[in-house]
Design a protein around this motif. Structure first.
Motif, PDB file in Angstrom:
ATOM      1  N   PRO A  32       8.083   5.880  15.736  1.00 51.60           N
ATOM      2  CA  PRO A  32       7.164   6.728  16.507  1.00 51.60           C
ATOM      3  C   PRO A  32       5.883   6.035  16.926  1.00 51.60           C
ATOM      4  N   TRP A  33       5.810   4.698  16.793  1.00 49.94           N
ATOM      5  CA  TRP A  33       4.525   4.048  17.068  1.00 49.94           C
ATOM      6  C   TRP A  33       4.527   3.235  18.342  1.00 49.94           C
ATOM      7  N   GLY A  34       5.652   3.072  18.973  1.00 51.66           N
ATOM      8  CA  GLY A  34       5.682   2.332  20.221  1.00 51.66           C
ATOM      9  C   GLY A  34       6.311   3.150  21.322  1.00 51.66           C
ATOM     10  N   GLY A  35       5.721   3.101  22.495  1.00 55.53           N
ATOM     11  CA  GLY A  35       6.317   3.783  23.631  1.00 55.53           C
ATOM     12  C   GLY A  35       7.262   2.865  24.370  1.00 55.53           C
ATOM     13  N   ASN A  36       7.442   3.103  25.638  1.00 63.77           N
ATOM     14  CA  ASN A  36       8.286   2.210  26.436  1.00 63.77           C
ATOM     15  C   ASN A  36       7.470   1.013  26.907  1.00 63.77           C
ATOM     16  N   SER A  37       8.099   0.154  27.688  1.00 64.22           N
ATOM     17  CA  SER A  37       7.431  -1.084  28.093  1.00 64.22           C
ATOM     18  C   SER A  37       6.233  -0.824  28.997  1.00 64.22           C
ATOM     19  N   ASP A  38       6.214   0.307  29.679  1.00 66.08           N
ATOM     20  CA  ASP A  38       5.100   0.622  30.567  1.00 66.08           C
ATOM     21  C   ASP A  38       3.900   1.195  29.812  1.00 66.08           C
ATOM     22  N   HIS A  39       4.179   2.001  28.772  1.00 66.12           N
ATOM     23  CA  HIS A  39       3.099   2.642  28.030  1.00 66.12           C
ATOM     24  C   HIS A  39       3.407   2.533  26.537  1.00 66.12           C
ATOM     25  N   ARG A  40       2.631   1.684  25.879  1.00 68.15           N
ATOM     26  CA  ARG A  40       2.947   1.313  24.504  1.00 68.15           C
ATOM     27  C   ARG A  40       2.443   2.315  23.472  1.00 68.15           C
ATOM     28  N   PHE A  41       1.611   3.261  23.886  1.00 71.89           N
ATOM     29  CA  PHE A  41       0.938   4.114  22.913  1.00 71.89           C
ATOM     30  C   PHE A  41       1.610   5.480  22.789  1.00 71.89           C
ATOM     31  N   THR A  42       1.516   6.041  21.598  1.00 69.23           N
ATOM     32  CA  THR A  42       2.137   7.316  21.260  1.00 69.23           C
ATOM     33  C   THR A  42       1.071   8.203  20.617  1.00 69.23           C
ATOM     34  N   PRO A  43       1.377   9.496  20.386  1.00 65.90           N
ATOM     35  CA  PRO A  43       0.399  10.334  19.677  1.00 65.90           C
ATOM     36  C   PRO A  43      -0.020   9.764  18.327  1.00 65.90           C
ATOM     37  N   LEU A  44       0.888   9.091  17.617  1.00 69.30           N
ATOM     38  CA  LEU A  44       0.530   8.505  16.328  1.00 69.30           C
ATOM     39  C   LEU A  44      -0.483   7.377  16.495  1.00 69.30           C
ATOM     40  N   THR A  45      -0.238   6.471  17.439  1.00 72.70           N
ATOM     41  CA  THR A  45      -1.181   5.368  17.621  1.00 72.70           C
ATOM     42  C   THR A  45      -2.500   5.855  18.227  1.00 72.70           C
ATOM     43  N   ALA A  46      -2.450   6.910  19.061  1.00 68.76           N
ATOM     44  CA  ALA A  46      -3.698   7.497  19.569  1.00 68.76           C
ATOM     45  C   ALA A  46      -4.525   8.066  18.416  1.00 68.76           C
ATOM     46  N   TRP A  47      -3.862   8.672  17.448  1.00 62.23           N
ATOM     47  CA  TRP A  47      -4.545   9.193  16.252  1.00 62.23           C
ATOM     48  C   TRP A  47      -5.197   8.065  15.467  1.00 62.23           C
ATOM     49  N   LEU A  48      -4.492   6.954  15.294  1.00 61.47           N
ATOM     50  CA  LEU A  48      -5.055   5.811  14.576  1.00 61.47           C
ATOM     51  C   LEU A  48      -6.276   5.249  15.304  1.00 61.47           C
ATOM     52  N   VAL A  50       5.112  10.310   9.343  1.00 64.78           N
ATOM     53  CA  VAL A  50       4.345   9.078   9.174  1.00 64.78           C
ATOM     54  C   VAL A  50       2.857   9.387   9.040  1.00 64.78           C
ATOM     55  N   GLN A  51       2.359  10.327   9.836  1.00 67.25           N
ATOM     56  CA  GLN A  51       0.941  10.666   9.778  1.00 67.25           C
ATOM     57  C   GLN A  51       0.559  11.227   8.406  1.00 67.25           C
ATOM     58  N   GLN A  52       1.426  12.056   7.837  1.00 73.24           N
ATOM     59  CA  GLN A  52       1.171  12.571   6.487  1.00 73.24           C
ATOM     60  C   GLN A  52       1.098  11.446   5.464  1.00 73.24           C
ATOM     61  N   GLN A  53       2.054  10.526   5.536  1.00 74.63           N
ATOM     62  CA  GLN A  53       2.086   9.428   4.566  1.00 74.63           C
ATOM     63  C   GLN A  53       0.876   8.507   4.731  1.00 74.63           C
ATOM     64  N   LEU A  54       0.519   8.195   5.981  1.00 74.01           N
ATOM     65  CA  LEU A  54      -0.645   7.342   6.209  1.00 74.01           C
ATOM     66  C   LEU A  54      -1.927   8.021   5.751  1.00 74.01           C
ATOM     67  N   LEU A 107       0.821  -1.207   0.000  1.00 70.49           N
ATOM     68  CA  LEU A 107       0.000   0.000   0.000  1.00 70.49           C
ATOM     69  C   LEU A 107       0.852   1.253   0.000  1.00 70.49           C
ATOM     70  N   GLY A 108       1.999   1.185   0.620  1.00 72.36           N
ATOM     71  CA  GLY A 108       2.877   2.336   0.682  1.00 72.36           C
ATOM     72  C   GLY A 108       4.335   1.931   0.689  1.00 72.36           C
ATOM     73  N   LEU A 109       5.134   2.664  -0.057  1.00 66.60           N
ATOM     74  CA  LEU A 109       6.585   2.543  -0.031  1.00 66.60           C
ATOM     75  C   LEU A 109       7.118   3.954  -0.233  1.00 66.60           C
ATOM     76  N   GLN A 110       7.383   4.615   0.875  1.00 69.60           N
ATOM     77  CA  GLN A 110       7.653   6.047   0.843  1.00 69.60           C
ATOM     78  C   GLN A 110       9.092   6.355   1.260  1.00 69.60           C
ATOM     79  N   ALA A 111       9.752   7.204   0.487  1.00 63.25           N
ATOM     80  CA  ALA A 111      11.123   7.640   0.780  1.00 63.25           C
ATOM     81  C   ALA A 111      11.054   8.829   1.742  1.00 63.25           C
ATOM     82  N   CYS A 112      11.076   8.547   3.038  1.00 63.16           N
ATOM     83  CA  CYS A 112      10.884   9.588   4.053  1.00 63.16           C
ATOM     84  C   CYS A 112      12.231  10.172   4.489  1.00 63.16           C
TER      85      CYS A 112
END
Length: 316
Positions: A146-162, A122-126, A109-114
């Motif tokens: 940018p899609w994984g946090g640390n072991s305690d909190h796995r979510f990031t602004p990108l995954t919250a947007w998704l 990533v949000q722009q490309q998605l 679906l995507g192959l982007q030269a970032c």
């Protein structure tokens, strides 16, 4: 034509196609030649012997291409896999290839030269992919930025947007890249067929090459895991459109609603619990589980944490 002449024509067609696609093996070459109008083709083993005779086979590379069974989802857009392939240098900048692959069809679906691996990039490309292909049911990704946090909190602004878009988010098991196996295999194919065979002047030059190769991959290149069909033959876009604006957050009647504060915390039953800064300023819902004293924490549709009042502990 005489049999000798027919054999020479077939051999020439095999070698010409192999020279255009040096990483394709005998089965892919045979299928592509049949798909493009060749009336008859010898067996894959005979084509392999043609390649051997003309020095077109690297024994070391042949050892890498061993097929194995993978689980796949039963229809397109139920699961997409997303990752960055290792970055590399062009003549003027570093390229970070972002890849998005449909699990069922292997359609790229995507192959982007970032230029970087930042959230905004990533949000722009998605967003561009979603406008063309619709929204998947779920996307799986690894645990890095940018899609994984640390072991305690796995979510990031990108995954919250998704999640806000209605997409379920899952992460691969740490140190188990096979969870992203199809995308990892796609990366290897990209390296074998394109990246190791040429250099690039800049990101624009790289993207032009990516676009051409992705078209060949999706519409021309026979895929072993698909019984030598092409990915496009098994893919269709999602019927869930990308919205013009993020939908409002709604919860069930009877949910306990708490607003996530600036530090990523909520107040519940006289204590503060850290939910994650990815959800700051957003409401989350607490729902009692079947186990007394255990509450599930939801952001939109996704269970993001648990609060265990029995141990005064939060599991994310």
């Amino acid at each position: 034509h005489s049999p000798r002449r027919c054999s020479a024509v077939i051999e020439e067609a095999v070698l010409r196609l192999r020279d255009r696609h040096p990483a394709w093996g005998a089965r892919k070459l045979r299928r592509r030649l049949l798909d493009t109008g060749s009336q008859s083709m010898p067996s894959p083993s005979t084509i392999h012997q043609i390649l051997l005779r003309h020095g077109r086979v690297d024994p070391k590379q042949s050892l890498k291409h061993r097929s194995f069974q993978r689980f796949e989802h039963p229809a397109p857009y139920l699961l997409w896999q997303m990752d960055f392939k290792g970055h590399f240098a062009t003549d003027t900048a570093r390229c970070h290839p972002l890849t998005v692959l449909d699990d069922h069809s292997r359609f790229a679906l995507g192959l982007q030269a970032c230029p970087n691996q930042r959230t905004h990039t990533v949000q722009q490309q998605l967003s561009s992919i979603f406008r063309l292909q619709g929204l998947p049911e779920r996307i799986t990704m690894d645990n890095g930025s940018p899609w994984g946090g640390n072991s305690d909190h796995r979510f990031t602004p990108l995954t919250a947007w998704l999640i806000r878009l209605g997409v379920h988010v899952s992460h691969s098991r740490p140190y188990h890249p096979q969870t992203q196996g199809k995308d990892e295999r796609f990366h290897r194919t990209l390296g074998d067929e394109l990246l190791r065979r040429r250099s690039f002047a800049n990101l624009s030059d790289t993207q032009d090459a990516f676009d051409h190769w992705r078209h060949v991959y999706n519409f021309q290149r026979p895929h072993h895991a698909l019984d030598l069909d092409v990915p496009a033959s098994r893919y269709r876009p999602s019927d869930r459109p990308f919205p013009d604006a993020l939908p409002e957050v709604h919860y069930l009647h009877g949910d306990l609603i708490r607003k996530v504060q600036l530090g990523g915390e909520i107040w519940f039953k006289g204590r503060t619990y850290k939910i994650g800064t990815a959800f700051t300023t957003h409401p989350v819902a607490l729902r009692p589980s079947p186990i007394d004293g255990l509450f599930d924490v939801f952001f939109c549709h996704q269970n993001i944490a648990q609060i265990d009042l029995r141990s005064l502990h939060l599991d994310s």
